[in-house]
Design an enzyme around this catalytic site. Structure first.
Site, PDB file in Angstrom:
ATOM      1  N   SER A  20      38.127  31.710  24.298  1.00 41.90           N
ATOM      2  CA  SER A  20      39.535  32.537  24.511  1.00 41.90           C
ATOM      3  C   SER A  20      39.951  32.984  23.077  1.00 41.90           C
ATOM      4  CB  SER A  20      40.244  32.343  25.700  1.00 41.90           C
ATOM      5  OG  SER A  20      41.327  31.225  24.982  1.00 41.90           O
ATOM      6  N   ARG A  70      25.294  13.182  11.860  1.00 43.01           N
ATOM      7  CA  ARG A  70      25.904  13.928  12.044  1.00 43.01           C
ATOM      8  C   ARG A  70      25.974  14.500  10.180  1.00 43.01           C
ATOM      9  NH1 ARG A  70      30.937  14.561  13.940  1.00 43.01           N
ATOM     10  NH2 ARG A  70      30.771  12.529  14.292  1.00 43.01           N
ATOM     11  N   ARG A  96      34.182  19.159  17.526  1.00 42.54           N
ATOM     12  CA  ARG A  96      33.364  17.730  17.051  1.00 42.54           C
ATOM     13  C   ARG A  96      33.712  17.963  16.026  1.00 42.54           C
ATOM     14  NH1 ARG A  96      28.264  15.741  17.150  1.00 42.54           N
ATOM     15  NH2 ARG A  96      27.372  15.646  14.494  1.00 42.54           N
ATOM     16  N   ILE A  97      33.948  16.904  15.449  1.00 48.16           N
ATOM     17  CA  ILE A  97      34.715  16.249  13.698  1.00 48.16           C
ATOM     18  C   ILE A  97      33.678  16.795  12.983  1.00 48.16           C
ATOM     19  CG2 ILE A  97      35.118  14.750  12.543  1.00 48.16           C
ATOM     20  CD1 ILE A  97      36.198  12.969  14.789  1.00 48.16           C
ATOM     21  N   HIS A 114      44.938  23.632  17.096  1.00 46.72           N
ATOM     22  CA  HIS A 114      45.643  23.045  17.684  1.00 46.72           C
ATOM     23  C   HIS A 114      46.569  22.993  18.993  1.00 46.72           C
ATOM     24  CE1 HIS A 114      45.138  18.203  18.999  1.00 46.72           C
ATOM     25  NE2 HIS A 114      45.815  17.989  18.367  1.00 46.72           N
ATOM     26  N   SER A 141      49.585  24.505  16.602  1.00 51.11           N
ATOM     27  CA  SER A 141      48.916  24.932  15.016  1.00 51.11           C
ATOM     28  C   SER A 141      48.115  24.943  14.954  1.00 51.11           C
ATOM     29  CB  SER A 141      49.730  23.223  15.059  1.00 51.11           C
ATOM     30  OG  SER A 141      51.031  22.716  15.454  1.00 51.11           O
ATOM     31  N   ASP A 150      42.249  16.885  13.257  1.00 42.80           N
ATOM     32  CA  ASP A 150      44.195  17.545  13.666  1.00 42.80           C
ATOM     33  C   ASP A 150      45.627  16.472  11.793  1.00 42.80           C
ATOM     34  OD1 ASP A 150      42.809  18.714  15.658  1.00 42.80           O
ATOM     35  OD2 ASP A 150      43.506  17.112  16.636  1.00 42.80           O
ATOM     36  N   GLN A 178      50.345  32.257  23.228  1.00 48.06           N
ATOM     37  CA  GLN A 178      51.129  32.302  22.523  1.00 48.06           C
ATOM     38  C   GLN A 178      49.976  31.521  21.133  1.00 48.06           C
ATOM     39  OE1 GLN A 178      54.133  33.250  22.001  1.00 48.06           O
ATOM     40  NE2 GLN A 178      53.734  33.254  24.331  1.00 48.06           N
TER      41      GLN A 178
HETATM   42  C1  GRF Z   1      42.114  26.186  22.789  1.00 44.63           C
HETATM   43  O1  GRF Z   1      43.353  25.337  23.206  1.00 44.63           O
HETATM   44  C2  GRF Z   1      42.158  25.375  20.900  1.00 44.63           C
HETATM   45  O2  GRF Z   1      43.725  24.673  20.573  1.00 44.63           O
HETATM   46  C3  GRF Z   1      41.628  23.937  21.460  1.00 44.63           C
HETATM   47  O3  GRF Z   1      40.585  23.902  22.639  1.00 44.63           O
HETATM   48  C4  GRF Z   1      40.770  25.067  23.418  1.00 44.63           C
HETATM   49  C5  GRF Z   1      39.817  26.288  23.061  1.00 44.63           C
HETATM   50  O4  GRF Z   1      40.232  27.409  23.927  1.00 44.63           O
HETATM   51  N1  GRF Z   1      41.170  23.664  20.450  1.00 44.63           N
HETATM   52  P1  GRF Z   1      39.060  28.827  23.715  1.00 44.63           P
HETATM   53  O5  GRF Z   1      37.371  28.258  24.073  1.00 44.63           O
HETATM   54  O6  GRF Z   1      39.670  29.937  22.603  1.00 44.63           O
HETATM   55  O7  GRF Z   1      39.286  29.313  25.041  1.00 44.63           O
END
Ligand code: GRF
Length: 227
Positions: A20, A70, A96-97, A114, A141, A150, A178
């Site tokens: 999204s 990795r 993934r880190i 995040h 954020s 994060d 938002q």
């Molecule tokens: C979002 O809430 C983002 O903050 C988090 O994972 C979700 C990803 O949603 N890291 P989308 O795949 O962009 O719909």
């Protein structure tokens, strides 16, 4: 031949899920709110629905389990990214880190969104954790990426009130639009060349920011002030 000034900022997007945030960026570009070109979408999950949002030629996906470790996965991802010469790399639900070598390679170019008011609630289940803590507000954020999860310098945040009766699901559903506005606003600054990171500080228009920008209800970012 196009002049160098006609080149649009190049944006690469890393995804693992529904996409999204990627869709919000594509919509903002289509609406002329974001002057950028998505030059590639990269995933650690070949079945991520987010990949379907762009043309097949723009998709790169590999399974981490097909790599010895990795570092090998990150190196291959990094080579694919470098090949499309992005100005900015945006992690939009990339789960993934990213290892230290990757972060060093693209230092100052990688942003992540995040769903919490960092430094609160790094990692997963952020909405449930905000509710369990009894927080009056929650938010999202955007931060520069460092190898620690994060933990990079926060560029900007958006805040929403927690309502009586909220569940993790209602809170997440209210935050998501938002979050999309926040992501679009931050990337507009980044692609306009107004944002940078130096010495673990965020710089906007050549000024050091001592606290994250805050998104107001009109979609504008303001230094340090809460909307
Ligand atoms: C979002 O809430 C983002 O903050 C988090 O994972 C979700 C990803 O949603 N890291 P989308 O795949 O962009 O719909």
């Amino acid at each position: 031949m196009a002049s160098p000034s006609a080149r649009r900022p190049r944006l690469a997007v890393l995804v693992s899920g529904r996409g999204s945030n990627l869709q919000a960026l594509l919509d903002a570009i289509a609406a002329g709110q974001l002057d950028a070109e998505v030059v590639g979408v990269f995933s650690d999950r070949p079945d991520a629905p987010a990949l379907d949002k762009v043309a097949p030629a723009l998709r790169w996906s590999r399974k981490p389990r097909d790599y010895p470790d990795r570092a090998a996965f990150d190196a291959d991802l990094g080579d694919a990214l470098a090949a499309c010469a992005p100005d900015w790399i945006f992690c939009a639900g990339y789960m993934r880190i990213l290892g230290p070598a990757f972060v060093r390679r693209f230092e100052g170019q990688v942003l992540n969104v995040h769903p919490s008011l960092l430094p609160l609630y790094k990692g997963l289940h952020t909405h449930a954790r905000a509710l369990e803590a009894g927080d009056a507000e929650h938010g999202a954020s955007v931060h520069f990426v460092v190898p620690e999860l994060d933990a990079g310098t926060v560029v900007a945040q958006v805040r929403i009130p927690v309502r009586t009766g909220d569940t993790p699901e209602t809170l997440a559903a209210r935050l998501l639009p938002q979050e999309h506005r926040l992501v679009t606003a931050v990337l507009a600054l980044a692609t306009a060349g107004r944002l940078s990171e130096r010495d673990a500080q965020v710089w906007l228009d050549g000024q050091c920011l001592f606290s994250p920008l805050q998104l107001d209800s009109a979609g504008e970012l303001h230094p340090g002030s809460r909307a």
